[in-house]
Write an enzyme that holds these catalytic residues in place. Sequence first.
Site, PDB file in Angstrom:
ATOM      1  N   LYS A 126      10.185  -2.432   0.857  1.00 23.06           N
ATOM      2  CA  LYS A 126      10.048  -2.006   2.482  1.00 23.06           C
ATOM      3  C   LYS A 126      11.345  -2.243   3.269  1.00 23.06           C
ATOM      4  O   LYS A 126      11.389  -2.340   4.332  1.00 23.06           O
ATOM      5  CB  LYS A 126       8.850  -2.887   3.088  1.00 23.06           C
ATOM      6  CG  LYS A 126       7.514  -2.828   2.470  1.00 23.06           C
ATOM      7  CD  LYS A 126       7.244  -1.548   2.076  1.00 23.06           C
ATOM      8  CE  LYS A 126       6.945  -0.285   3.050  1.00 23.06           C
ATOM      9  NZ  LYS A 126       6.507   1.008   2.287  1.00 23.06           N
ATOM     10  N   GLY A 127      12.498  -2.414   2.327  1.00 22.85           N
ATOM     11  CA  GLY A 127      13.918  -2.513   2.997  1.00 22.85           C
ATOM     12  C   GLY A 127      14.301  -1.087   3.393  1.00 22.85           C
ATOM     13  O   GLY A 127      15.269  -1.200   4.303  1.00 22.85           O
ATOM     14  N   GLY A 128      13.895  -0.226   2.753  1.00 21.42           N
ATOM     15  CA  GLY A 128      14.562   1.309   2.937  1.00 21.42           C
ATOM     16  C   GLY A 128      15.276   1.837   1.903  1.00 21.42           C
ATOM     17  O   GLY A 128      15.975   2.636   1.919  1.00 21.42           O
ATOM     18  N   THR A 129      14.615   1.344   0.705  1.00 20.31           N
ATOM     19  CA  THR A 129      15.114   1.768  -0.594  1.00 20.31           C
ATOM     20  C   THR A 129      14.940   3.176  -1.005  1.00 20.31           C
ATOM     21  O   THR A 129      15.800   3.921  -1.617  1.00 20.31           O
ATOM     22  CB  THR A 129      14.546   0.989  -1.837  1.00 20.31           C
ATOM     23  OG1 THR A 129      13.003   1.284  -1.751  1.00 20.31           O
ATOM     24  CG2 THR A 129      14.815  -0.532  -1.608  1.00 20.31           C
ATOM     25  N   LYS A 332       6.253   6.442   4.864  1.00 19.71           N
ATOM     26  CA  LYS A 332       7.873   5.854   5.293  1.00 19.71           C
ATOM     27  C   LYS A 332       7.748   5.910   6.600  1.00 19.71           C
ATOM     28  O   LYS A 332       7.784   7.023   7.378  1.00 19.71           O
ATOM     29  CB  LYS A 332       9.062   6.637   4.483  1.00 19.71           C
ATOM     30  CG  LYS A 332       9.112   6.739   3.058  1.00 19.71           C
ATOM     31  CD  LYS A 332       8.977   5.126   2.648  1.00 19.71           C
ATOM     32  CE  LYS A 332       8.727   5.349   0.921  1.00 19.71           C
ATOM     33  NZ  LYS A 332       8.533   4.050   0.180  1.00 19.71           N
ATOM     34  N   PRO A 335       3.457   3.435  11.787  1.00 19.49           N
ATOM     35  CA  PRO A 335       3.467   2.465  12.841  1.00 19.49           C
ATOM     36  C   PRO A 335       2.844   1.055  12.471  1.00 19.49           C
ATOM     37  O   PRO A 335       1.797   1.155  11.796  1.00 19.49           O
ATOM     38  CB  PRO A 335       2.536   3.179  13.713  1.00 19.49           C
ATOM     39  CG  PRO A 335       1.951   4.364  13.221  1.00 19.49           C
ATOM     40  CD  PRO A 335       2.602   4.569  11.783  1.00 19.49           C
TER      41      PRO A 335
HETATM   42  N1  LIG Z   1      15.151   7.808   7.147  1.00 22.97           N
HETATM   43  C1  LIG Z   1      14.056   7.071   6.994  1.00 22.97           C
HETATM   44  N2  LIG Z   1      12.953   7.517   6.767  1.00 22.97           N
HETATM   45  C2  LIG Z   1      11.849   6.849   6.867  1.00 22.97           C
HETATM   46  N3  LIG Z   1      11.677   5.509   6.837  1.00 22.97           N
HETATM   47  C3  LIG Z   1      13.117   5.018   6.591  1.00 22.97           C
HETATM   48  C4  LIG Z   1      14.262   5.535   6.906  1.00 22.97           C
HETATM   49  N4  LIG Z   1      15.182   4.806   6.578  1.00 22.97           N
HETATM   50  C5  LIG Z   1      14.689   3.587   6.245  1.00 22.97           C
HETATM   51  N5  LIG Z   1      13.186   3.636   6.513  1.00 22.97           N
HETATM   52  C6  LIG Z   1      12.465   2.376   6.353  1.00 22.97           C
HETATM   53  O1  LIG Z   1      12.137   2.380   5.033  1.00 22.97           O
HETATM   54  C7  LIG Z   1      10.737   1.689   5.065  1.00 22.97           C
HETATM   55  C8  LIG Z   1      10.478   1.773   3.706  1.00 22.97           C
HETATM   56  O2  LIG Z   1      11.102   1.034   2.739  1.00 22.97           O
HETATM   57  P1  LIG Z   1      11.222   1.578   1.250  1.00 22.97           P
HETATM   58  O3  LIG Z   1      11.503   2.919   0.939  1.00 22.97           O
HETATM   59  O4  LIG Z   1      12.099   0.588   0.526  1.00 22.97           O
HETATM   60  O5  LIG Z   1       9.809   1.059   0.826  1.00 22.97           O
HETATM   61  S1  LIG Z   1       8.970   0.694  -0.420  1.00 22.97           S
HETATM   62  O6  LIG Z   1       9.298  -0.626  -0.898  1.00 22.97           O
HETATM   63  O7  LIG Z   1       9.608   1.671  -1.519  1.00 22.97           O
HETATM   64  O8  LIG Z   1       7.615   0.968  -0.520  1.00 22.97           O
HETATM   65  C9  LIG Z   1      10.163   2.182   5.888  1.00 22.97           C
HETATM   66  O9  LIG Z   1       9.219   1.028   6.545  1.00 22.97           O
HETATM   67  P2  LIG Z   1       8.160   1.239   7.666  1.00 22.97           P
HETATM   68  O10 LIG Z   1       8.890   1.673   8.804  1.00 22.97           O
HETATM   69  O11 LIG Z   1       7.377  -0.096   7.824  1.00 22.97           O
HETATM   70  O12 LIG Z   1       7.231   2.094   6.924  1.00 22.97           O
HETATM   71  C10 LIG Z   1      11.082   2.497   7.142  1.00 22.97           C
HETATM   72  O13 LIG Z   1      11.316   1.729   8.147  1.00 22.97           O
END
Ligand SMILES: Nc1ncnc2c1ncn2[C@@H]1O[C@H](COP(=O)(O)OS(=O)(=O)O)[C@@H](OP(=O)(O)O)[C@H]1O
EC number: 2.8.2.-
Length: 369
Positions: A126-129, A332, A335
């Site tokens: 959930k870091g933004g991977t 991603k 809310p």
């Molecule tokens: N460009 C863009 N678009 C959408 N979301 C974005 C983006 N950049 C970062 N994020 C943040 O990524 C969070 C999800 O993290 P991961 O992709 O690492 O999640 S996972 O571990 O693979 O499930 C996701 O977390 P949540 O907002 O809680 O859904 C986003 O905050």
Amino acid sequence: MGCSGCRVRFNFGKALSKVSVFFTMLLIFTYFFYCLSGLCDSAPRALYSQETLDYDILDDHRRLFDDLRPSPRLLPDRNRTASTAEAEQVDAPGELDGAPQDGGIPVSNTFGTKRFPQAIIIGVKKGGTRALLEFLRIHPDVRAVGAEPHFFDRFYDKGLEWYRNLMPRTLDGQITMEKTPSYFVTKEAPSRICTMNCQTKLIVVVRDPVTRAVSDYTQTLSKNPGLPSFQSLALKNVSTGLIDTSWSAVRIGLYAKHLENWLQHFPLSHFLFVSGERLVSDPAWEMGRVQDFLGLKRVVSGKHFYFNQTKGFPCLKKPEGSSRPRCLGKSKGRPHPQIPSEVLQRLRDFYRPFNHRFYQMSGQDFGWD
Ligand SMILES: Nc1ncnc2c1ncn2[C@@H]1O[C@H](COP(=O)(O)OS(=O)(=O)O)[C@@H](OP(=O)(O)O)[C@H]1O
């Protein structure tokens, strides 16, 4: 005269049909050669013309990973380790360039070789991977497995050749990558990755552990609406405010602890810590750092992004070969539920010393206080 004219027309027609047969055969041969050379692997890229990444991600995942996926268990179980609880969360994966193949011998030809990844996004969940990987894939010198292989945590017993065969083919000079965020919290992952290649570059996307915990909880809640409240899972005792560190959503955020384990096997210079917050507020800046770390030319830049007001996140402008801009899928940027402010404050206090230790270890201040 009439007769000779007829003969000319007749010969011309025959010649024309021979030419068309020749070209048809040529087309068929070219296609087979193209596929045998592995270039058909890149076909799923066409699916990226969708506005979001949902469709291609799920289809490719189902097709290629059905045999790998354990049955999902969504309720957090306090008796399991952080790593096993973490491993249950299968991220919505993206394009898979190479299907697992029998035989285990890497296919190599003039159009590329399946190689072990030289760089891995190891965390954090959930870091933004996903955003980072998708942004990197714009780069012509990066080829990545879209789905999370989970090799170094779940499927290690399948062997390294199995893992290599998951990889897309790359040409010399291209970098092979994958992302599996649960590696960061898997005790065995560092030694296993080092066994594959101790020179592997490791990228960790970190995000305020409190927001990360809420994001993690939101994901589980979306799959299991009957989940107990965040506060009842985060706090062992509501009146004393004692934090339950056995809950994986809390444990994963203890970045300093997990990093300590990694530093037993890799020097700090092998890591790049990406700010999850800045990846949202200034993706181009953060992508510049990532490309430098990977030794890539800075190709991915501000001109590739726009801020999508509806999504509330940066999205990719029309990628090459696509008719539309591209945002990440619905999973991603969900809310988050409202969490009582005193619970969030309690968590902030809990994480503070761990965050400071992490800033010291990484040499970066992420400003989460
Ligand atoms: N460009 C863009 N678009 C959408 N979301 C974005 C983006 N950049 C970062 N994020 C943040 O990524 C969070 C999800 O993290 P991961 O992709 O690492 O999640 S996972 O571990 O693979 O499930 C996701 O977390 P949540 O907002 O809680 O859904 C986003 O905050």
